[in-house]
Design a protein around this motif. Structure first.
Motif, PDB file in Angstrom:
ATOM      1  N   PHE A 122     -35.976  -9.832 -50.065  1.00 25.68           N
ATOM      2  CA  PHE A 122     -34.721  -9.294 -49.534  1.00 25.68           C
ATOM      3  C   PHE A 122     -33.712 -10.415 -49.280  1.00 25.68           C
ATOM      4  CE2 PHE A 122     -37.789  -5.949 -48.638  1.00 25.68           C
ATOM      5  CZ  PHE A 122     -37.090  -4.836 -49.082  1.00 25.68           C
ATOM      6  N   ARG A 123     -34.210 -11.595 -48.961  1.00 26.26           N
ATOM      7  CA  ARG A 123     -33.308 -12.733 -48.809  1.00 26.26           C
ATOM      8  C   ARG A 123     -32.614 -13.040 -50.140  1.00 26.26           C
ATOM      9  NH1 ARG A 123     -32.591 -17.168 -45.452  1.00 26.26           N
ATOM     10  NH2 ARG A 123     -31.900 -19.085 -46.495  1.00 26.26           N
ATOM     11  N   GLU A 124     -33.399 -13.003 -51.210  1.00 26.04           N
ATOM     12  CA  GLU A 124     -32.826 -13.260 -52.530  1.00 26.04           C
ATOM     13  C   GLU A 124     -31.832 -12.164 -52.918  1.00 26.04           C
ATOM     14  OE1 GLU A 124     -32.922 -15.825 -54.623  1.00 26.04           O
ATOM     15  OE2 GLU A 124     -33.948 -16.861 -52.981  1.00 26.04           O
ATOM     16  N   TYR A 125     -32.145 -10.933 -52.531  1.00 24.30           N
ATOM     17  CA  TYR A 125     -31.221  -9.847 -52.875  1.00 24.30           C
ATOM     18  C   TYR A 125     -29.930  -9.971 -52.067  1.00 24.30           C
ATOM     19  CZ  TYR A 125     -29.501  -5.295 -54.300  1.00 24.30           C
ATOM     20  OH  TYR A 125     -28.738  -4.292 -54.837  1.00 24.30           O
ATOM     21  N   ALA A 126     -30.051 -10.352 -50.799  1.00 25.31           N
ATOM     22  CA  ALA A 126     -28.856 -10.587 -49.993  1.00 25.31           C
ATOM     23  C   ALA A 126     -28.020 -11.706 -50.604  1.00 25.31           C
ATOM     24  CB  ALA A 126     -29.247 -10.942 -48.557  1.00 25.31           C
ATOM     25  N   ARG A 127     -28.687 -12.731 -51.071  1.00 31.23           N
ATOM     26  CA  ARG A 127     -27.981 -13.848 -51.710  1.00 31.23           C
ATOM     27  C   ARG A 127     -27.312 -13.376 -53.007  1.00 31.23           C
ATOM     28  NH1 ARG A 127     -31.907 -17.385 -51.620  1.00 31.23           N
ATOM     29  NH2 ARG A 127     -31.187 -18.495 -49.765  1.00 31.23           N
ATOM     30  N   HIS A 128     -27.992 -12.500 -53.739  1.00 34.87           N
ATOM     31  CA  HIS A 128     -27.422 -11.939 -54.974  1.00 34.87           C
ATOM     32  C   HIS A 128     -26.145 -11.151 -54.684  1.00 34.87           C
ATOM     33  CE1 HIS A 128     -26.935  -9.417 -58.526  1.00 34.87           C
ATOM     34  NE2 HIS A 128     -27.191  -8.348 -57.793  1.00 34.87           N
ATOM     35  N   LEU A 136     -44.907  -0.015 -46.257  1.00 34.72           N
ATOM     36  CA  LEU A 136     -44.733  -1.407 -45.852  1.00 34.72           C
ATOM     37  C   LEU A 136     -45.235  -1.582 -44.425  1.00 34.72           C
ATOM     38  CD1 LEU A 136     -41.157  -2.206 -47.223  1.00 34.72           C
ATOM     39  CD2 LEU A 136     -43.313  -3.160 -48.061  1.00 34.72           C
ATOM     40  N   SER A 137     -45.732  -2.761 -44.133  1.00 37.24           N
ATOM     41  CA  SER A 137     -46.236  -3.027 -42.785  1.00 37.24           C
ATOM     42  C   SER A 137     -45.155  -3.556 -41.861  1.00 37.24           C
ATOM     43  CB  SER A 137     -47.383  -4.047 -42.850  1.00 37.24           C
ATOM     44  OG  SER A 137     -46.920  -5.263 -43.421  1.00 37.24           O
ATOM     45  N   ALA A 138     -44.037  -4.014 -42.437  1.00 34.48           N
ATOM     46  CA  ALA A 138     -42.961  -4.584 -41.629  1.00 34.48           C
ATOM     47  C   ALA A 138     -41.623  -4.322 -42.301  1.00 34.48           C
ATOM     48  CB  ALA A 138     -43.166  -6.083 -41.438  1.00 34.48           C
ATOM     49  N   HIS A 139     -40.584  -4.303 -41.488  1.00 33.10           N
ATOM     50  CA  HIS A 139     -39.228  -4.079 -41.992  1.00 33.10           C
ATOM     51  C   HIS A 139     -38.679  -5.431 -42.472  1.00 33.10           C
ATOM     52  CE1 HIS A 139     -35.380  -2.507 -42.712  1.00 33.10           C
ATOM     53  NE2 HIS A 139     -35.248  -1.697 -41.683  1.00 33.10           N
ATOM     54  N   HIS A 140     -39.093  -5.821 -43.660  1.00 34.77           N
ATOM     55  CA  HIS A 140     -38.741  -7.134 -44.185  1.00 34.77           C
ATOM     56  C   HIS A 140     -37.227  -7.322 -44.302  1.00 34.77           C
ATOM     57  CE1 HIS A 140     -42.944  -7.657 -44.985  1.00 34.77           C
ATOM     58  NE2 HIS A 140     -42.981  -6.726 -45.941  1.00 34.77           N
ATOM     59  N   ALA A 141     -36.509  -6.256 -44.615  1.00 31.61           N
ATOM     60  CA  ALA A 141     -35.073  -6.381 -44.882  1.00 31.61           C
ATOM     61  C   ALA A 141     -34.271  -6.741 -43.649  1.00 31.61           C
ATOM     62  CB  ALA A 141     -34.535  -5.080 -45.495  1.00 31.61           C
ATOM     63  N   SER A 172     -31.639  -1.653 -46.969  1.00 31.82           N
ATOM     64  CA  SER A 172     -32.364  -1.902 -45.722  1.00 31.82           C
ATOM     65  C   SER A 172     -32.834  -0.594 -45.092  1.00 31.82           C
ATOM     66  CB  SER A 172     -31.455  -2.659 -44.750  1.00 31.82           C
ATOM     67  OG  SER A 172     -32.100  -2.863 -43.517  1.00 31.82           O
ATOM     68  N   ALA A 173     -31.993   0.451 -45.149  1.00 32.50           N
ATOM     69  CA  ALA A 173     -32.382   1.751 -44.585  1.00 32.50           C
ATOM     70  C   ALA A 173     -33.596   2.308 -45.315  1.00 32.50           C
ATOM     71  CB  ALA A 173     -31.213   2.719 -44.662  1.00 32.50           C
ATOM     72  N   TRP A 174     -33.622   2.150 -46.632  1.00 30.91           N
ATOM     73  CA  TRP A 174     -34.786   2.596 -47.407  1.00 30.91           C
ATOM     74  C   TRP A 174     -36.027   1.807 -46.990  1.00 30.91           C
ATOM     75  CZ3 TRP A 174     -37.140  -0.821 -50.999  1.00 30.91           C
ATOM     76  CH2 TRP A 174     -38.225  -0.271 -51.706  1.00 30.91           C
ATOM     77  N   CYS A 175     -35.872   0.504 -46.778  1.00 28.61           N
ATOM     78  CA  CYS A 175     -36.997  -0.333 -46.349  1.00 28.61           C
ATOM     79  C   CYS A 175     -37.552   0.168 -45.016  1.00 28.61           C
ATOM     80  CB  CYS A 175     -36.544  -1.786 -46.232  1.00 28.61           C
ATOM     81  SG  CYS A 175     -37.835  -2.937 -45.724  1.00 28.61           S
ATOM     82  N   GLY A 176     -36.663   0.508 -44.072  1.00 32.67           N
ATOM     83  CA  GLY A 176     -37.122   1.033 -42.788  1.00 32.67           C
ATOM     84  C   GLY A 176     -37.883   2.332 -42.943  1.00 32.67           C
ATOM     85  N   TRP A 177     -37.408   3.196 -43.849  1.00 30.33           N
ATOM     86  CA  TRP A 177     -38.101   4.459 -44.127  1.00 30.33           C
ATOM     87  C   TRP A 177     -39.497   4.172 -44.692  1.00 30.33           C
ATOM     88  CZ3 TRP A 177     -39.919   6.523 -48.748  1.00 30.33           C
ATOM     89  CH2 TRP A 177     -40.240   7.893 -48.748  1.00 30.33           C
ATOM     90  N   CYS A 178     -39.604   3.167 -45.554  1.00 30.46           N
ATOM     91  CA  CYS A 178     -40.892   2.824 -46.154  1.00 30.46           C
ATOM     92  C   CYS A 178     -41.890   2.358 -45.097  1.00 30.46           C
ATOM     93  CB  CYS A 178     -40.707   1.737 -47.214  1.00 30.46           C
ATOM     94  SG  CYS A 178     -39.834   2.299 -48.700  1.00 30.46           S
ATOM     95  N   GLU A 192     -40.100 -10.655 -47.075  1.00 31.33           N
ATOM     96  CA  GLU A 192     -38.747 -10.958 -46.613  1.00 31.33           C
ATOM     97  C   GLU A 192     -38.013 -11.899 -47.555  1.00 31.33           C
ATOM     98  OE1 GLU A 192     -39.204 -14.053 -43.074  1.00 31.33           O
ATOM     99  OE2 GLU A 192     -40.696 -12.443 -42.996  1.00 31.33           O
ATOM    100  N   ARG A 193     -38.751 -12.704 -48.329  1.00 29.48           N
ATOM    101  CA  ARG A 193     -38.099 -13.596 -49.283  1.00 29.48           C
ATOM    102  C   ARG A 193     -37.403 -12.818 -50.390  1.00 29.48           C
ATOM    103  NH1 ARG A 193     -43.162 -17.222 -50.742  1.00 29.48           N
ATOM    104  NH2 ARG A 193     -44.041 -15.100 -50.659  1.00 29.48           N
TER     105      ARG A 193
END
Length: 411
Positions: free
Chosen positions: A81-87, A119-124, A107-113, A78-79
């Motif tokens: 995606f936090r950095e990417y959101a900040r970017h 991925l084990s969790a929807h970090h985004a 984020s939609a791609w993350c959910g698909w993953c 999640e860190r």
């Protein structure tokens, strides 16, 4: 999943999943088309460049700075995606809603993953990841589509061209053309003219799609019929959201497409739906059951159907009234013509020009041109609601007034 398989997935490069994801989200054969796919591909490429350290501030070296390799799923949490959101939020050239939109694609791609087991969790979607995203515009991403003037003009121009070409093809056939070939050409012309009329109605009247098309869950909403349209007077009777019949305006751009469409369709009665379904199964049932009710036997019905290129043409000839296109069917038409027109749509929730976006886009035109009171009457809404939904227009205008005042005082 065993440990080795899990480790293999963690070590997989992020970019290795992009094509499969885009194929799942794409339209058409092979999932190669669609505006959503194109926009998602762009944002995923930008995310990959950022993850590699190729995009961002000069001191940004990516999410795996000490590894001479492509970023993998093991590098994500999640860190990141936090950095990417900040970017994204730090790009001063992007509006708040645009930042939300761009992040939503990733984020939609993350959910698909997560669903695919990468991925084990929807970090985004974790609160800490989305915290840097701007929220000061008061809107939820994905809920505010409005057709821009450029989109409206491009889409109406596209459907107009398609309809004119189809009608010219039909009317220009030689007299000795085979009847079935003539029927096929007429059907194509009717379909194109119907689609054009629907797009123009959605684009310029600001009616709700449920007011002109059939809602299977509400028998009162059975779709507008020809006896409810007065082209000469420029009005149309529709069943409004407030649970009563009322007149909606038909502005000049809509009148021509409706008039030409009716002439081509030539409905046998005024009680025919303006926008009939063209679903083949439904039409087959309509003509088969209708002719059987009139005493025809199955072989006679088969012969009648064989004489016509499409069941719609037999229904017109025999005055067997089909149901109206459904609201879902109307959205499918808008999706199909949007994709065919190649109009650019950059929106996280709708990869096509949705019907409500046509209504909202027309609302913006009216508010800017005539103010909230007139717009409210046209949109069949309260002035208070229109002011709330289009408050961004007033804010912009007040900003212009403030700028003008500062120019006069300061200089």
């Amino acid at each position: 999943m065993n440990r080795r398989a899990a480790r293999d997935r963690e070590d997989r490069p992020l970019v290795a999943t992009f094509d499969r994801y885009l194929q799942d989200k794409g339209k058409g054969r092979g999932g190669d088309g669609g505006n959503y796919r194109r926009n998602a591909a762009r944002e995923l490429d930008r995310f990959a460049e950022w993850a590699r350290g190729e995009r961002g501030p000069g001191d940004w070296s990516g999410i795996a700075p000490e590894a001479d390799r492509e970023p993998t799923f093991a590098d994500l949490d999640e860190r990141v995606f936090r950095e990417y959101a900040r970017h994204l939020a730090g790009d001063r050239g992007l509006k708040p809603n645009t930042v939300q939109t761009y992040y939503a694609y990733v984020s939609a791609w993350c959910g698909w993953c997560v669903n695919e087991g990468y991925l084990s969790a929807h970090h985004a979607q974790r609160a800490s990841a989305t915290a840097p995203l701007p929220t000061d515009d008061g809107r939820k991403p994905g809920d505010q589509q409005a057709w821009t003037p450029e989109q409206r003009h491009a889409l109406t121009r596209h459907v107009d061209t398609v309809a004119r070409d189809a009608i010219e093809e039909f009317t220009g056939l030689p007299e000795d053309t085979d009847p079935l070939d003539r029927g096929r050409a007429r059907y194509r012309a009717i379909r194109a003219a119907r689609d054009r009329a629907l797009v123009f109605v959605v684009a310029y009247t600001a009616v709700r799609v449920g007011e002109v098309l059939r809602d299977p869950d509400d028998p009162r909403r059975r779709g507008v019929r020809w006896n409810e349209i007065d082209v000469e007077a420029g009005s149309m009777e529709v069943y409004r959201k407030k649970q009563q019949w009322d007149a909606a305006s038909l502005p000049d751009p809509v009148v021509g497409p409706l008039r030409r469409y009716r002439k081509l369709l030539d409905p046998p009665s005024d009680r025919w739906p303006v926008f009939p379904t063209l679903d083949q199964r439904t039409l087959a049932t309509v003509v088969t059951d209708g002719l059987a009710d009139r005493g025809l036997k199955s072989d006679e019905i088969a012969d009648r159907r064989a004489e016509h290129a499409r069941d719609l043409l037999l229904a017109l000839e025999s005055d067997l009234r089909p149901p109206s296109l459904t609201t879902d069917g109307g959205r499918s038409v808008l999706r199909r013509v949007t994709e065919a027109s190649d109009v650019d749509v950059d929106h996280p929730k709708h990869d096509y020009l949705a019907p409500h976006g046509g209504r909202r886009g027309m609302g913006e035109v009216l508010v800017r041109a005539f103010g909230y009171t007139v717009a409210a009457r046209y949109l069949d809404n309260s002035e208070e609601m229109v002011r709330d939904r289009y408050s961004h227009i007033e804010a912009g205008e007040l900003g212009d007034v403030a700028t003008e005042a500062l120019d006069e005082v300061d200089f």
